[in-house]
Design a protein around this motif. Structure first.
Motif, PDB file in Angstrom:
ATOM      1  N   GLY A 183      -1.217  67.747 -58.566  1.00 30.95           N
ATOM      2  CA  GLY A 183      -2.142  68.664 -59.186  1.00 30.95           C
ATOM      3  C   GLY A 183      -1.609  70.080 -59.174  1.00 30.95           C
ATOM      4  N   TYR A 184      -2.274  70.955 -59.934  1.00 23.58           N
ATOM      5  CA  TYR A 184      -1.906  72.370 -59.912  1.00 23.58           C
ATOM      6  C   TYR A 184      -3.097  73.213 -60.336  1.00 23.58           C
ATOM      7  CZ  TYR A 184      -1.543  72.572 -65.027  1.00 23.58           C
ATOM      8  OH  TYR A 184      -1.827  72.550 -66.363  1.00 23.58           O
ATOM      9  N   TYR A 185      -3.062  74.478 -59.913  1.00 17.86           N
ATOM     10  CA  TYR A 185      -4.084  75.435 -60.321  1.00 17.86           C
ATOM     11  C   TYR A 185      -3.358  76.687 -60.798  1.00 17.86           C
ATOM     12  CZ  TYR A 185      -7.752  78.915 -60.248  1.00 17.86           C
ATOM     13  OH  TYR A 185      -8.618  79.923 -60.617  1.00 17.86           O
ATOM     14  N   ASP A 186      -3.679  77.130 -62.018  1.00 18.71           N
ATOM     15  CA  ASP A 186      -2.978  78.257 -62.625  1.00 18.71           C
ATOM     16  C   ASP A 186      -3.789  79.533 -62.448  1.00 18.71           C
ATOM     17  OD1 ASP A 186      -1.128  79.708 -63.969  1.00 18.71           O
ATOM     18  OD2 ASP A 186      -1.656  78.985 -65.971  1.00 18.71           O
ATOM     19  N   GLU A 204     -13.832  68.968 -46.391  1.00 17.44           N
ATOM     20  CA  GLU A 204     -13.296  69.639 -47.575  1.00 17.44           C
ATOM     21  C   GLU A 204     -12.027  70.414 -47.214  1.00 17.44           C
ATOM     22  OE1 GLU A 204     -14.408  69.118 -50.469  1.00 17.44           O
ATOM     23  OE2 GLU A 204     -16.591  68.916 -50.484  1.00 17.44           O
ATOM     24  N   ILE A 205     -11.171  70.581 -48.217  1.00 16.77           N
ATOM     25  CA  ILE A 205      -9.957  71.380 -48.052  1.00 16.77           C
ATOM     26  C   ILE A 205      -9.975  72.477 -49.110  1.00 16.77           C
ATOM     27  CG2 ILE A 205      -7.432  71.391 -47.991  1.00 16.77           C
ATOM     28  CD1 ILE A 205      -7.510  68.396 -47.434  1.00 16.77           C
ATOM     29  N   TYR A 206      -9.713  73.707 -48.668  1.00 17.55           N
ATOM     30  CA  TYR A 206      -9.669  74.835 -49.582  1.00 17.55           C
ATOM     31  C   TYR A 206      -8.313  75.529 -49.468  1.00 17.55           C
ATOM     32  CZ  TYR A 206     -14.718  74.219 -49.900  1.00 17.55           C
ATOM     33  OH  TYR A 206     -15.984  73.696 -50.090  1.00 17.55           O
ATOM     34  N   ALA A 207      -7.853  76.015 -50.621  1.00 18.52           N
ATOM     35  CA  ALA A 207      -6.644  76.849 -50.647  1.00 18.52           C
ATOM     36  C   ALA A 207      -7.074  78.268 -50.998  1.00 18.52           C
ATOM     37  CB  ALA A 207      -5.652  76.324 -51.672  1.00 18.52           C
ATOM     38  N   HIS A 208      -6.696  79.212 -50.144  1.00 22.38           N
ATOM     39  CA  HIS A 208      -6.963  80.626 -50.406  1.00 22.38           C
ATOM     40  C   HIS A 208      -5.680  81.216 -50.995  1.00 22.38           C
ATOM     41  CE1 HIS A 208     -10.782  80.928 -47.941  1.00 22.38           C
ATOM     42  NE2 HIS A 208     -10.321  79.720 -47.637  1.00 22.38           N
ATOM     43  N   ILE A 218     -10.365  81.406 -54.130  1.00 23.77           N
ATOM     44  CA  ILE A 218     -10.594  80.283 -53.228  1.00 23.77           C
ATOM     45  C   ILE A 218     -10.771  79.032 -54.078  1.00 23.77           C
ATOM     46  CG2 ILE A 218     -12.045  79.352 -51.394  1.00 23.77           C
ATOM     47  CD1 ILE A 218     -12.852  82.209 -50.717  1.00 23.77           C
ATOM     48  N   VAL A 219      -9.906  78.049 -53.849  1.00 24.59           N
ATOM     49  CA  VAL A 219      -9.839  76.859 -54.690  1.00 24.59           C
ATOM     50  C   VAL A 219     -10.096  75.621 -53.826  1.00 24.59           C
ATOM     51  CG1 VAL A 219      -8.424  75.547 -56.311  1.00 24.59           C
ATOM     52  CG2 VAL A 219      -8.128  78.034 -56.136  1.00 24.59           C
ATOM     53  N   HIS A 226      -7.737  67.488 -59.211  1.00 21.06           N
ATOM     54  CA  HIS A 226      -8.730  68.281 -59.941  1.00 21.06           C
ATOM     55  C   HIS A 226      -9.165  69.474 -59.094  1.00 21.06           C
ATOM     56  CE1 HIS A 226      -9.042  64.127 -61.580  1.00 21.06           C
ATOM     57  NE2 HIS A 226      -9.073  64.778 -62.733  1.00 21.06           N
ATOM     58  N   PRO A 227      -8.271  70.438 -58.855  1.00 22.44           N
ATOM     59  CA  PRO A 227      -8.653  71.616 -58.072  1.00 22.44           C
ATOM     60  C   PRO A 227      -9.712  72.428 -58.813  1.00 22.44           C
ATOM     61  CG  PRO A 227      -6.484  71.912 -59.039  1.00 22.44           C
ATOM     62  CD  PRO A 227      -6.867  70.497 -59.300  1.00 22.44           C
ATOM     63  N   VAL A 228     -10.639  73.003 -58.052  1.00 22.00           N
ATOM     64  CA  VAL A 228     -11.764  73.721 -58.643  1.00 22.00           C
ATOM     65  C   VAL A 228     -11.874  75.102 -58.001  1.00 22.00           C
ATOM     66  CG1 VAL A 228     -14.259  73.746 -58.995  1.00 22.00           C
ATOM     67  CG2 VAL A 228     -13.000  71.584 -59.096  1.00 22.00           C
TER      68      VAL A 228
END
Length: 612
Positions: A183-186, A204-208, A218-219, A226-228
């Motif tokens: 996955g990726y988040y742009d 849950e896991i979050y990426a800051h 914060i994703v 499906h990162p949100v």
């Protein structure tokens, strides 16, 4: 990171001088093909990254990773052999688990080098082994790795790579041999920093993610495919760390602390200015209720964040000498009472800083491998082989090279200038220190070299030096001249004569009573110094470009020709030197060394050419 002068690669070149296969054109010396190149060892490069977990540690050292023994932080030591990569190492990480997790994930180290993620078996730190790799859509800038127990047993391990304009790339590394992007988040601008959060909401896991020009984003990455995006916080931020329900972000001169009790609406509870010459802060770390920040100028400050709503910075600062590539703060290890800060300081090595006394932060450990190498001098005896390595930061490094594949540093000397080269005479090293002149250094105790004396003429730039009998011959690159110095007493050098050359006076070497001067655009100059106080030029050879270095073996002079390759010149008659051949290297030739094997031409002579 490497926007500076670059690397010097020392390659062993076996040049077949008898029976060359290159075709000789009429009126020109033959050009040799590049064959038989073998890298035999290196100790160079910036410390570009650091990862520490418990007593396991690793550093990125240029294009390699080295394991580090930090059992005694005051004396960090490299372990085993380097593991090389095709690009500069920009990020290192061990997998992080949620607090209270008793089980530990497998002992793998995750490495980002340029646009590739590598998985390294680190179960035996002295013998790291590459297991797998995965290409990234862009060059990695930062990385965080999480490990959570999988429902089916084993571990679900994911790496989150801040990949600049390519956004946040999510790589599953549960199977270390076959890592794959899932996955990726742009982000809108440039994904620069990333920290993971396993505590804000159970399961849950979050990426800051720090978007360099815009905000903290914060994703939710629990479903990696499906990162949100769940929240943003506007600001120009440098780094982020997450611990115990709070996010700490660094920015322009200070830190901002966000309450994450509602992850969808992070609430700013405080901000604090570091002050004291700490401007934009690209790196921070949190440990034991303390925040450690390092500004772009290299100034480090510490804040007490016991109460995140009322942080305060201590007045004292520690100067790391450069902007940090990476900063890690560790909880205490066995036998320690306070957290230590590990700073990957580029060309200034790995520094270990203690704030045990908040009024007097100090560096208690330092691993300082040479970087920006300009020259090396080898001193071999029956018992040891030492390399004296000079670098552009003003340091002279004494390196044990008995085992060429595993060199290690014994000590160093800071000339305060730009150390260009060194010559040895007994236990005295003569250090060409650019604008700081020529330093005479006592090397009797190699771990603690001591300055004896110096020669620093006004507006000069001492680039090279050679010692013969009790005279030192130092090239002044700025004014194109050669200083002849009586150094019978190294503490009180005396000027005997100045020889003016037509070119730039880059480098010197001596054979019997002759000085060979690589004179820049002046080519090769040969000077008779049988009477040191009356030097006389006896011959010259005009190089096609800039002559930057020269060594002589037997009847041959090897001249580094910058962008014109390596020139081999017959100097059997010093009055009439003749070009024999040119070796065309792929880069700019700055230096050359030859392993002498007699005065006649052998079928193969090892030549060490240095280029960028």
């Amino acid at each position: 990171m490497f926007q500076r002068w670059g690397w010097l690669l020392a390659l062993l070149l076996m040049l077949p001088l008898a029976g060359w296969v290159g075709r000789e054109e009429e009126g020109r010396a033959p050009t040799l093909p590049p064959e038989g190149l073998v890298m035999v060892g290196q100790l160079t490069g910036d410390v570009t990254a650091v990862a520490v977990e418990g007593e396991r540690a690793a550093i990125g050292l240029g294009r390699a990773v080295r394991a580090l023994d930090i059992t005694h932080p005051a004396n960090p030591a490299l372990l085993g052999q380097p593991l090389g990569f095709p690009g500069v190492v920009s990020a290192l990480a061990f997998a992080r688990t949620a607090p209270g997790q008793a089980q530990r994930p497998p002992a793998f180290l995750y490495v980002v080098a340029d646009a590739t993620l590598f998985v390294v078996d680190f179960s035996n730190p002295a013998l790291p082994a590459l297991v797998g790799s995965c290409s990234l859509a862009g060059a990695g800038k930062d990385m965080a790795v999480t490990a959570v127990p999988a429902e089916t047993g084993g571990w679900l391990i994911s790496a989150y790579v801040a990949a600049g304009e390519a956004g946040l790339r999510i790589i599953e590394v549960s199977d270390p041999a076959q890592p794959r992007e899932v996955g990726y988040y742009d982000t809108p601008w440039f994904t620069w920093r990333v920290a993971t959060d396993l505590t804000s909401r159970p399961g849950e896991i979050y990426a800051h993610v720090i978007d360099k020009l815009g905000s903290l984003r914060i994703v939710r990455v629990t479903d990696a495919a499906h990162p949100v995006l769940v929240a943003t916080h506007a600001g120009v931020y440098g780094d982020v760390a997450v611990t115990e329900g709070y996010a700490y972000v660094s920015g322009d001169g200070g830190i901002t602390i966000l309450d994450l009790s509602d992850i969808t609406q992070p609430r700013q509870v405080s901000s604090s200015s570091a002050g004291g010459w700490v401007y934009f802060i690209p790196r921070l770390a949190i440990a034991q209720n303390r925040a450690f920040v390092v500004g772009e100028s290299g100034n480090m400050a510490m804040a007490d964040v016991t109460d995140p709503r009322r942080p305060f910075f201590y007045v004292e600062r520690f100067w790391t000498r450069t902007a940090p590539a990476e900063v890690i703060a560790l909880p205490t290890l066995p036998g320690q009472e306070n957290a230590l800060v590990y700073v990957a300081s580029g060309r200034h090595g790995l520094q270990i800083i203690s704030w045990a006394d908040v009024t007097h932060p100090e560096r208690i450990g330092w691993l300082d491998p040479p970087g920006n190498t300009h020259a090396v001098t080898i001193a071999a005896t029956a018992d040891s082989t030492l390399a004296y390595v000079s670098d552009r930061d003003g340091d002279l490094h004494i390196v044990d090279v008995n085992q060429s594949e595993n060199p290690h540093q014994l000590g160093s000397y800071d000339s305060t200038g730009m150390t260009w080269s060194v010559a040895l005479a007994g236990d005295v090293a003569y250090v060409a220190a650019g604008e700081q002149g020529l330093h005479m250094v006592d090397m009797h105790e190699r771990a603690r070299p001591q300055k004896l004396g110096s020669f620093s003429p006004f507006d000069s730039f001492i680039r090279d030096v050679v010692v013969m009998d009790h005279y030192a011959y130092a090239s002044d690159h700025r004014h194109g001249r050669l200083f002849v110095l009586d150094v019978a007493d190294p503490e009180r050098p005396l000027l005997a004569k100045i020889f003016d050359s037509p070119g730039g006076a880059y480098a010197v070497t001596a054979v019997e009573n002759l000085i060979y001067l690589a004179d820049g655009m002046g080519g090769l100059r040969i000077v008779d110094v049988s009477k040191p106080d009356s030097p006389v030029e006896v011959g010259s050879w005009q190089s096609p470009g800039v002559a930057t270095d020269v060594v002589v073996s037997g009847t041959l002079a090897y001249v580094a020709g910058h962008n014109k390759g390596l020139h081999i010149v017959d100097v059997s008659n010093p009055a009439q030197p003749q070009l024999v051949a040119t070796y065309d290297t792929p880069g700019l030739v700055w230096g050359v060394a030859v392993e002498a094997r007699g005065s006649t031409w052998p079928t193969a002579r090892p030549v060490c050419a240095c280029w960028t």
